[in-house]
Scaffold this motif. Sequence first.
Motif, mmCIF file in Angstrom:
data_model
loop_
_atom_site.group_PDB
_atom_site.id
_atom_site.type_symbol
_atom_site.label_atom_id
_atom_site.label_comp_id
_atom_site.label_asym_id
_atom_site.label_seq_id
_atom_site.Cartn_x
_atom_site.Cartn_y
_atom_site.Cartn_z
ATOM 1 N N ALA A 257 -5.120 5.856 -11.066
ATOM 2 C CA ALA A 257 -4.502 4.534 -10.990
ATOM 3 C C ALA A 257 -4.413 4.024 -9.552
ATOM 4 N N LYS A 258 -4.357 4.935 -8.586
ATOM 5 C CA LYS A 258 -4.162 4.517 -7.200
ATOM 6 C C LYS A 258 -5.314 3.671 -6.675
ATOM 7 N N LEU A 259 -6.530 4.144 -6.854
ATOM 8 C CA LEU A 259 -7.671 3.432 -6.294
ATOM 9 C C LEU A 259 -7.813 2.019 -6.859
ATOM 10 N N PRO A 260 -7.762 1.826 -8.187
ATOM 11 C CA PRO A 260 -7.854 0.440 -8.688
ATOM 12 C C PRO A 260 -6.709 -0.445 -8.197
ATOM 13 N N LEU A 261 -5.508 0.098 -8.121
ATOM 14 C CA LEU A 261 -4.378 -0.697 -7.630
ATOM 15 C C LEU A 261 -4.556 -1.083 -6.166
ATOM 16 N N LEU A 262 -5.059 -0.164 -5.353
ATOM 17 C CA LEU A 262 -5.296 -0.472 -3.949
ATOM 18 C C LEU A 262 -6.416 -1.497 -3.778
ATOM 19 N N ILE A 263 -7.441 -1.420 -4.623
ATOM 20 C CA ILE A 263 -8.526 -2.406 -4.571
ATOM 21 C C ILE A 263 -7.995 -3.786 -4.953
ATOM 22 N N ILE A 264 -7.206 -3.852 -6.021
ATOM 23 C CA ILE A 264 -6.618 -5.129 -6.446
ATOM 24 C C ILE A 264 -5.720 -5.683 -5.339
ATOM 25 N N LEU A 265 -4.924 -4.823 -4.727
ATOM 26 C CA LEU A 265 -4.049 -5.244 -3.635
ATOM 27 C C LEU A 265 -4.851 -5.838 -2.481
ATOM 28 N N ASN A 266 -5.943 -5.175 -2.103
ATOM 29 C CA ASN A 266 -6.767 -5.681 -1.005
ATOM 30 C C ASN A 266 -7.372 -7.036 -1.344
ATOM 31 N N PHE A 267 -7.895 -7.181 -2.555
ATOM 32 C CA PHE A 267 -8.454 -8.470 -2.959
ATOM 33 C C PHE A 267 -7.374 -9.553 -2.959
ATOM 34 N N TYR A 268 -6.189 -9.216 -3.444
ATOM 35 C CA TYR A 268 -5.088 -10.185 -3.497
ATOM 36 C C TYR A 268 -4.696 -10.631 -2.092
ATOM 37 N N ALA A 269 -4.521 -9.681 -1.181
ATOM 38 C CA ALA A 269 -4.093 -10.018 0.179
ATOM 39 C C ALA A 269 -5.150 -10.854 0.893
ATOM 40 N N ILE A 270 -6.411 -10.498 0.726
ATOM 41 C CA ILE A 270 -7.486 -11.255 1.369
ATOM 42 C C ILE A 270 -7.582 -12.653 0.774
ATOM 43 N N ALA A 271 -7.471 -12.756 -0.550
ATOM 44 C CA ALA A 271 -7.541 -14.063 -1.203
ATOM 45 C C ALA A 271 -6.371 -14.945 -0.790
ATOM 46 N N ALA A 272 -5.180 -14.390 -0.709
ATOM 47 C CA ALA A 272 -4.006 -15.167 -0.298
ATOM 48 C C ALA A 272 -4.159 -15.657 1.141
ATOM 49 N N ALA A 273 -4.630 -14.792 2.030
ATOM 50 C CA ALA A 273 -4.831 -15.190 3.424
ATOM 51 C C ALA A 273 -5.912 -16.265 3.531
ATOM 52 N N GLN B 159 0.838 -1.203 0.000
ATOM 53 C CA GLN B 159 0.000 0.000 0.000
ATOM 54 C C GLN B 159 0.870 1.249 0.000
ATOM 55 N N VAL B 160 1.892 1.259 0.828
ATOM 56 C CA VAL B 160 2.809 2.401 0.866
ATOM 57 C C VAL B 160 3.505 2.564 -0.481
ATOM 58 N N PHE B 161 3.937 1.450 -1.073
ATOM 59 C CA PHE B 161 4.594 1.496 -2.379
ATOM 60 C C PHE B 161 3.674 2.096 -3.432
ATOM 61 N N ILE B 162 2.422 1.651 -3.469
ATOM 62 C CA ILE B 162 1.466 2.171 -4.451
ATOM 63 C C ILE B 162 1.199 3.651 -4.205
ATOM 64 N N GLU B 163 0.983 4.017 -2.944
ATOM 65 C CA GLU B 163 0.705 5.423 -2.639
ATOM 66 C C GLU B 163 1.882 6.329 -2.984
ATOM 67 N N ASP B 164 3.099 5.821 -2.850
ATOM 68 C CA ASP B 164 4.280 6.634 -3.134
ATOM 69 C C ASP B 164 4.607 6.712 -4.619
ATOM 70 N N TYR B 165 4.384 5.641 -5.369
ATOM 71 C CA TYR B 165 4.872 5.589 -6.744
ATOM 72 C C TYR B 165 3.803 5.597 -7.822
ATOM 73 N N ALA B 166 2.552 5.453 -7.477
ATOM 74 C CA ALA B 166 1.480 5.605 -8.473
ATOM 75 C C ALA B 166 1.064 7.071 -8.436
ATOM 76 N N HIS B 167 1.517 7.831 -9.416
ATOM 77 C CA HIS B 167 1.314 9.274 -9.383
ATOM 78 C C HIS B 167 -0.040 9.708 -9.928
ATOM 79 N N GLU B 168 -0.662 8.895 -10.737
ATOM 80 C CA GLU B 168 -1.978 9.233 -11.267
ATOM 81 C C GLU B 168 -3.058 8.842 -10.264
ATOM 82 N N PRO B 169 -3.875 9.796 -9.828
ATOM 83 C CA PRO B 169 -4.945 9.465 -8.877
ATOM 84 C C PRO B 169 -5.909 8.407 -9.425
#
Length: 129
Positions: free
Chosen positions: A96-112, A84-94
């Motif tokens: 792009a941030k929200l879809p990437l964070l949503i994908i990250l959350n789904f990935y982390a929940i699915a992996a767990a 999340q920190v990586f995406i917030e720091d390096y995804a400069h287009e607003p």
Amino acid sequence: MGNGTELGRVRGLGSAKEGAHHWIGQRLTALANLLLLLWFVGSLLALPSLGYQTVATWLSSPLVAVPMILLVVSTCWHLRLGLQVFIEDYAHEPSAKLPLLIILNFYAIAAAALGTFAVLKLAFTGAAA
């Protein structure tokens, strides 16, 4: 102190008051991961062999399955916080941030969920997932 002054222009753009909580969460999950990983490696080294049946029998114990689930969940949560920190720091287009964070959350929940399911399946049946 209206909108025409410097203070008025920056009002509301300060700290979101979330940085310390996020930082503490990362450090606590890192500590939990370290302790659980030391337990995991130590437990594996104490086994007589690393064959499937030996590990499946070892994992069927509640005293082993519960810390293993904690390790899986803690690792996935730590991964989510760090990326999340990586995406917030390096995804400069607003946009792009929200879809990437949503994908990250789904990935982390699915992996767990998948890791927890695999541990529970072995713990309850002793069979492969």
